[in-house]
Scaffold this active site. Structure first.
Site, PDB file in Angstrom:
ATOM      1  CE1 TYR A  26      -3.480   2.766   0.744  1.00  0.00           C
ATOM      2  CE2 TYR A  26      -2.158   3.268   2.693  1.00  0.00           C
ATOM      3  CZ  TYR A  26      -3.172   3.605   1.816  1.00  0.00           C
ATOM      4  OH  TYR A  26      -3.884   4.764   2.004  1.00  0.00           O
ATOM      5  CE1 TYR A  94      -2.867  -3.075   5.274  1.00  0.00           C
ATOM      6  CE2 TYR A  94      -3.110  -5.154   6.429  1.00  0.00           C
ATOM      7  CZ  TYR A  94      -3.198  -4.415   5.259  1.00  0.00           C
ATOM      8  OH  TYR A  94      -3.609  -5.004   4.096  1.00  0.00           O
ATOM      9  N   GLY A 101     -13.388   0.860   7.838  1.00  0.00           N
ATOM     10  CA  GLY A 101     -14.661   1.551   8.034  1.00  0.00           C
ATOM     11  C   GLY A 101     -15.555   0.880   9.062  1.00  0.00           C
ATOM     12  CE  LYS A 133      -6.215  16.387   2.278  1.00  0.00           C
ATOM     13  NZ  LYS A 133      -7.235  16.054   3.243  1.00  0.00           N
ATOM     14  CE1 TYR A 139      -2.958   6.692  12.492  1.00  0.00           C
ATOM     15  CE2 TYR A 139      -1.859   7.508  10.536  1.00  0.00           C
ATOM     16  CZ  TYR A 139      -2.185   6.463  11.378  1.00  0.00           C
ATOM     17  OH  TYR A 139      -1.735   5.201  11.117  1.00  0.00           O
TER      18      TYR A 139
END
Lengths: 173, 173
Positions: A26, A94, A101, A133, A139
């Protein structure tokens, strides 16, 4: 969806290594991952471990089609600020894409905060890539500050042959 | 000038706290230092210490006019990279102004690299303030990279009341 957060055990190292690799893919740096389950076993589950880890697990019926029920992790260690004392450093957070969600990332991060406070820490620190982003937004929604943007902190590193030359006292060789 | 580098001992905590404050004054954040010699004794010199420290000391005849012979320190701890394994984090590197330019900072940093390699570490990490160009130039001359500028790493932090809210699972309260 139900899930549980628990301390990682030796038997989890294969899944932790799998998810470390997924996270690196990722972050577009899969080629930088040198870690193996064996190394994680040695470094995290012997006397004086170099890191600690918590795992998010879902019930059998929610396993992935590949059979994974361990769907997220946070790897952390205790650190120190010479200004404010004990701190906890979250190296990785992770959650597998199909389980995002659902509050799993928040629960992992909240658990790290609980563990840190219980150990007398005043700070939770971590780093994030500036192009990521969605993670930065997440965060910041969790009460975190970007101290690089706000206060000018830059991360520095010495590694590999440069670290060996530094140890020899001859960095310019 | 002769100097020695050695592991810090409990009795050094008063001098370490003095130099932590001197460094914070240089970094223009003296008001952020909450640390005391007592806290350093508890956190660094009990079982399972949160940090380790090395001290640079000069002979009696080179003491400062205030009587200080401990003229520099580096505070560090072991950390972990989920990509490359064991690492050492240098929280502070400091040499008193009148003792700079004599190789003491280089010797402290080289010692940290030696200790890190001996412990199986692959990386030395630390942070620096972006306005502190003399330090950045020094670190780059020692083979270090700025991974914030080069790779986009940003330092993030959660502390104080925000950390407590995160632990309670209610960061937006």
């Amino acid at each position: 969806m139900d899930f549980t957060i628990r301390a990682a055990m030796l038997e989890d190292c294969k899944d932790i290594a799998r998810m470390i690799t997924e996270l690196a893919v990722y972050e577009k740096v899969a080629d930088k991952v040198k870690i193996t389950p064996k190394v994680l076993e040695q470094d995290g589950f012997s006397k004086n471990p170099f890191f600690q880890c918590i795992i998010a697990e879902v019930p059998e019926q929610h396993r992935t089609k590949e059979g994974h029920s361990k769907v997220g992790y946070a790897l952390y260690f205790y650190a120190y600020s010479s200004w404010s004392g004990r701190s906890v450093y979250m190296e990785d957070l992770y959650v597998m894409p199909e389980f995002r969600g659902k509050g799993i990332g928040k629960a992992l991060m909240s658990k790290i905060a609980q563990l840190g406070l219980a150990a007398g820490c005043n700070q939770l620190n971590f780093s994030v890539l500036n192009w990521n982003k969605p993670s930065i937004d997440f965060y910041q929604s969790q009460g975190c500050m970007d101290i690089t943007s706000d206060h000018g902190y830059h991360c520095m590193r010495c590694e590999g042959a440069a670290l060996e030359r530094l140890a020899e006292g001859n960095p310019k060789k």
